[in-house]
Design a protein around this motif. Sequence first.
Motif, mmCIF file in Angstrom:
data_model
loop_
_atom_site.group_PDB
_atom_site.id
_atom_site.type_symbol
_atom_site.label_atom_id
_atom_site.label_comp_id
_atom_site.label_asym_id
_atom_site.label_seq_id
_atom_site.Cartn_x
_atom_site.Cartn_y
_atom_site.Cartn_z
ATOM 1 N N LYS A 237 0.657 -1.061 -0.088
ATOM 2 C CA LYS A 237 0.234 0.031 -0.108
ATOM 3 C C LYS A 237 0.762 1.407 0.136
ATOM 4 N N MET A 238 1.676 1.396 1.172
ATOM 5 C CA MET A 238 2.413 2.817 1.318
ATOM 6 C C MET A 238 3.332 2.697 -0.240
ATOM 7 N N LEU A 239 4.276 1.900 -0.343
ATOM 8 C CA LEU A 239 5.113 1.961 -1.672
ATOM 9 C C LEU A 239 4.376 2.067 -2.903
ATOM 10 N N ALA A 240 2.975 1.468 -3.075
ATOM 11 C CA ALA A 240 2.266 1.740 -4.271
ATOM 12 C C ALA A 240 1.867 3.156 -4.250
ATOM 13 N N ARG A 241 1.331 3.650 -3.172
ATOM 14 C CA ARG A 241 0.749 4.905 -3.250
ATOM 15 C C ARG A 241 2.029 6.084 -3.153
ATOM 16 N N ALA A 242 3.129 5.819 -2.798
ATOM 17 C CA ALA A 242 4.324 6.701 -3.042
ATOM 18 C C ALA A 242 4.541 6.625 -4.594
ATOM 19 N N GLY A 243 4.628 5.393 -5.256
ATOM 20 C CA GLY A 243 4.939 5.182 -6.851
ATOM 21 C C GLY A 243 4.195 6.191 -7.439
ATOM 22 N N ASP A 244 2.775 6.317 -7.125
ATOM 23 C CA ASP A 244 2.048 7.145 -7.683
ATOM 24 C C ASP A 244 2.574 8.485 -7.796
ATOM 25 N N HIS A 245 3.348 9.237 -6.978
ATOM 26 C CA HIS A 245 3.849 10.521 -7.067
ATOM 27 C C HIS A 245 5.103 10.253 -7.599
ATOM 28 N N VAL A 246 5.877 9.411 -7.228
ATOM 29 C CA VAL A 246 7.266 9.110 -7.620
ATOM 30 C C VAL A 246 7.598 9.280 -8.969
ATOM 31 N N ALA A 247 6.417 9.010 -9.708
ATOM 32 C CA ALA A 247 6.705 8.658 -11.368
ATOM 33 C C ALA A 247 6.879 10.145 -11.847
ATOM 34 N N GLY A 248 6.316 11.083 -11.509
ATOM 35 C CA GLY A 248 6.252 12.573 -11.932
ATOM 36 C C GLY A 248 7.731 12.975 -11.539
ATOM 37 N N LEU A 249 8.071 12.834 -10.465
ATOM 38 C CA LEU A 249 9.433 13.364 -9.958
ATOM 39 C C LEU A 249 10.523 12.653 -10.623
ATOM 40 N N ALA A 250 10.465 11.295 -11.148
ATOM 41 C CA ALA A 250 11.344 10.600 -11.838
ATOM 42 C C ALA A 250 11.420 11.343 -13.109
ATOM 43 N N ALA A 251 10.390 11.696 -13.957
ATOM 44 C CA ALA A 251 10.123 12.420 -15.085
ATOM 45 C C ALA A 251 10.848 13.614 -15.157
#
Length: 388
Positions: A147-161
């Motif tokens: 849950k937490m890592l998946a939710r964090a992944g929702d945000h981190v994709a934008g930062l990665a880009a």
Amino acid sequence: MRVLVASIAAHGHTYPLLPFAIAARAAGHDVSYATAPSFHPLVERLGFRPVAAGGEIGEAFGKVWAESGRDPSARFSTPPDEVMAMAGRVFGEVLARRTAADLAPVLPELRPEVVVHEAGDLGAGLAAKVAGVRGLCHGFGRVAGGKMLARAGDHVAGLAAELGLDPAAVAGPGLGDPFLDICPRTLQDPAFLAAFTPDRAPRVPLRPVPFAEPAPLPAWVTEPGPPLVYLTLGTAFAEGGVLRTAIAGLGRLPARVLVAAGPRIDAAQVGDLPDSVRVEQWVPQAEVLPHAALVVHHGGSGTTLGALASGVPQLVLPQGADQFDNAEAVVTVGAGRRLLPGEATVEAVADVAAALLADPGPRASAAGTAREIAAMPSPAEVVAELLD
């Protein structure tokens, strides 16, 4: 080899990485440690070179709570799924952005050959990728149903880009790096395990080794007497009312009760105590656990795994974050019971704790998990495999 270890500045995120960092240094590697300044005194006491990176977790949660429009005092009554969503933003955006920015000018200076980034410290892992440095992701416990890592992944994709990285390449646990998993397989979330397909970096089992800063162990802990019950609500979600309720319930048992108040609760302000209860501000938990007949706690990853590694049954009183998932996992493997918010009355704590002390089943189940943990590769073995 030059190694940079990085973690969020929180006990539950830093302590799990320290055994690996210590083993790496013992093997002759040059180890630096990146975290926010509040944890630099600990890093320095352990002999590591501190690197300033990342913000303070309390400030990050305060920012997200304020922007949500919720009253921070309502955090214990907020539905767990909403708390997890906010945690996803804290780890995937607020802290990650700050850490990535802090490490961008530091990595070319330090020139590490590998960055060991804690699973919650996504900014350190992204910074390593931008700098072209090999990364290893170090877990801090069960992956909370993803849950937490998946939710964090929702945000981190934008930062990665924004950082010029392919979001697809950093999707999933560990940002695509090998994942050092300190959670035994039988306790780990099946969906998380299923994510490690042959086309991605591997999951590497790593034995969880409890770490605690040195502190005096009360002499009576090792003396003959009634069974010892250890009570802690951790360092992040501890709440005075829950602690007092647990103390009142455990005080009814024919047992000695040792309470670790931790940094959020003043031990001197806990109130009147039953004769069988002693409260300390801080105790060396890793040394206490082998002497305990029962651990009553909040469900933090470190305490959950530490108690299991010692073969001790648990009564879990989850309050937030991944604690509910950890409590469910303890129940699923038969190593204890849980009382959810609203269920944890004085009477319920006393009754369930008494049942756990009398029933050999949970202790046998905990002992089985302890054997599984003992068979996992040690930090020294994993260091030799991945760094040498």
